[in-house]
Design an enzyme around this catalytic site. Structure first.
Site, mmCIF file in Angstrom:
data_model
loop_
_atom_site.group_PDB
_atom_site.id
_atom_site.type_symbol
_atom_site.label_atom_id
_atom_site.label_comp_id
_atom_site.label_asym_id
_atom_site.label_seq_id
_atom_site.Cartn_x
_atom_site.Cartn_y
_atom_site.Cartn_z
ATOM 1 N NE ARG A 46 -3.019 0.258 3.418
ATOM 2 C CZ ARG A 46 -2.395 0.421 4.377
ATOM 3 N NH1 ARG A 46 -1.538 1.550 4.640
ATOM 4 N NH2 ARG A 46 -2.245 -0.487 5.452
ATOM 5 C CE1 TYR A 98 -16.497 12.460 -14.939
ATOM 6 C CE2 TYR A 98 -15.671 12.627 -12.708
ATOM 7 C CZ TYR A 98 -16.071 11.741 -14.048
ATOM 8 O OH TYR A 98 -16.494 10.322 -13.874
ATOM 9 C CG ASP A 170 -9.804 17.135 -13.707
ATOM 10 O OD1 ASP A 170 -9.028 16.576 -14.552
ATOM 11 O OD2 ASP A 170 -10.799 16.638 -13.182
HETATM 12 C C1 LIG Z 1 -13.385 10.953 -15.420
HETATM 13 C C2 LIG Z 1 -13.073 12.046 -14.835
HETATM 14 C C3 LIG Z 1 -12.529 12.310 -13.539
HETATM 15 C C4 LIG Z 1 -12.561 10.968 -12.739
HETATM 16 O O1 LIG Z 1 -11.833 9.931 -12.828
HETATM 17 P P1 LIG Z 1 -12.196 8.362 -12.532
HETATM 18 O O2 LIG Z 1 -10.849 7.603 -13.246
HETATM 19 O O3 LIG Z 1 -13.372 7.905 -13.440
HETATM 20 O O4 LIG Z 1 -12.256 8.067 -11.202
HETATM 21 C C5 LIG Z 1 -12.523 13.317 -12.927
HETATM 22 N N1 LIG Z 1 -12.264 14.450 -13.893
HETATM 23 C C6 LIG Z 1 -12.583 14.550 -15.180
HETATM 24 C C7 LIG Z 1 -12.451 15.761 -15.759
HETATM 25 C C8 LIG Z 1 -12.767 13.510 -15.807
HETATM 26 O O5 LIG Z 1 -13.201 13.214 -16.929
#
Ligand SMILES: *Cc1c(COP(=O)(O)O)cnc(C)c1O
Length: 379
Positions: A46, A98, A170
């Protein structure tokens, strides 16, 4: 080192024992110690795993960051970032977020006393006026999903620095091929590696990248304490996927631009949301901060009935009707009932997200075949 060289080589070294050029999948939960505390840097999986280490180093290099951490999913990475905060702290986030991020903010963390304010980050004054003495974090997504709004990363990180806030970007939709938010002053870059980074729709994973040692230590502590880590097989798949990131992204961008142009000229299409179009609201900001414009776009039809949209959504053959994005194959989706169903309708409409909006994740197939497929479905 240039980006194309980094995607192939960063983080990866031949196995010192066998010379294997590919990082082995260290499918182990623990590591043998010679004497108590006398180990080779690995105690329990982990906390550390060599396959994961290689991936973390590779991902940090692609974002021009010092430190990378991988998580079991993009949402597990988001979860770790919010856990840096305390009850009473406030986060200002883009309102075109998102769906899963909106959900974890409002349905999971709000009950622990963390306050989330959603603003149109296209309007810098709105961000400034949302800052209070309790604000700790700015949360940016650009391009946004599904309306492809472009947030000026540098303008937001400047507000962050002036107010001593962490700025989280993000970068899932752009990938590090198109933009590197740390270079623009971001504190943390977040990725859903599930999308463009892994690129083959066969794995779910997330990552965080930072240049700040204390922030990395705090996030690593949360990664180990909360345990949302990815397994070594999945790390291997992502390591393999990112070796072609630049080649795939070039094709995603080329196809995305061709399809956006086709849709923009189609008599039955109303609005097309693609940052590469000169008519796009934030085209100038996109040109300034992105290398190219990516493979994500969305559009509405002139016939704004839900039935007309459903006919297109179920009428394509090469574009598969599915959630997610960023894989080599093209996908078509309906944000209102699929990816964004967890956002209440009033909130969706306030953010300009029509029930008839259709989203495309343009793959790397032949653009003419993709256009013929859409053309037949639109009719
Ligand atoms: C898909 C996505 C997430 C979440 O990611 P997962 O791998 O599905 O948990 C977060 N931000 C954006 C912009 C995404 O497209």
């Amino acid at each position: 080192m240039k980006f194309s060289t980094k995607v192939v080589h960063a983080g990866v070294k031949p196995c010192p024992v066998t010379g294997a050029i590919m990082t082995p999948i260290y499918q182990t939960s623990t590591y043998v110690q010679a004497a108590p505390g006398d180990h080779k840097g690995y105690e329990y999986a982990r906390t550390q795993n060599p396959t994961r280490d290689a991936l973390q180093d590779a991902i940090a290099a692609l974002e021009n960051g010092k430190y990378g951490l991988c998580f079991a999913s993009g949402m597990a990475a988001t979860d770790a970032v919010v856990k840096l905060l305390q009850p009473g702290d406030e986060v200002i986030a883009t309102n075109d977020l998102y769906g899963g991020t909106y959900r974890i903010f409002t349905k999971v963390f709000a009950k622990y006393g963390i306050v989330f304010r959603f603003v149109d980050m296209g309007n810098i004054e709105d961000i400034k006026s949302a800052v209070t003495p309790a604000t700790r974090m700015l949360w940016v997504e650009t391009p946004t999903n599904p309306l492809m709004k472009i947030v000026d990363i540098e303008a937001v990180t400047t507000i962050g620095k002036e107010n001593n806030l962490l700025t989280v970007v993000d970068n899932t939709f752009a990938s590090p091929y198109l933009q590197n938010p740390l270079d623009m002053g971001a504190s943390i870059v977040l990725h859903s590696l599930t999308k463009y980074m892994a690129g083959h729709s066969d794995v779910v994973m997330g990552a965080l990248i930072t240049n700040e040692e204390t922030l990395n230590n705090d996030l690593k502590f949360i990664q180990n304490s909360c345990g949302g880590v990815p397994g070594p097989q999945d790390c291997f798949l992502v390591l393999r996927g990112i070796k072609t990131l630049h080649v795939r992204m070039r094709q995603h961008c080329e196809n995305g631009a061709k399809i956006a142009a086709f849709l923009a000229n189609h008599p039955k299409v109303d609005k097309v949301y693609y940052p590469g179009l000169s008519t796009h609201l934030n085209h100038e900001v996109a040109k300034k901060q992105m290398k190219d414009f990516g493979g994500m776009l969305s559009f509405t039809l002139k016939n704004d009935s839900i039935e007309a949209a459903l006919k297109v959504l179920t009428g394509t053959h090469l574009f598969s009707l599915a959630e997610s994005l960023g894989g080599v194959e093209s996908l078509i989706g309906h944000p209102a009932t699929m990816t964004h169903a967890s956002i209440p309708k009033e909130e969706r409409l306030k953010a300009g997200l029509a029930d008839t909006l259709i989203r495309l994740s343009v793959g790397i197939e032949d653009a003419d075949d993709l256009i013929a497929d859409l053309s037949a479905a639109i009719g």
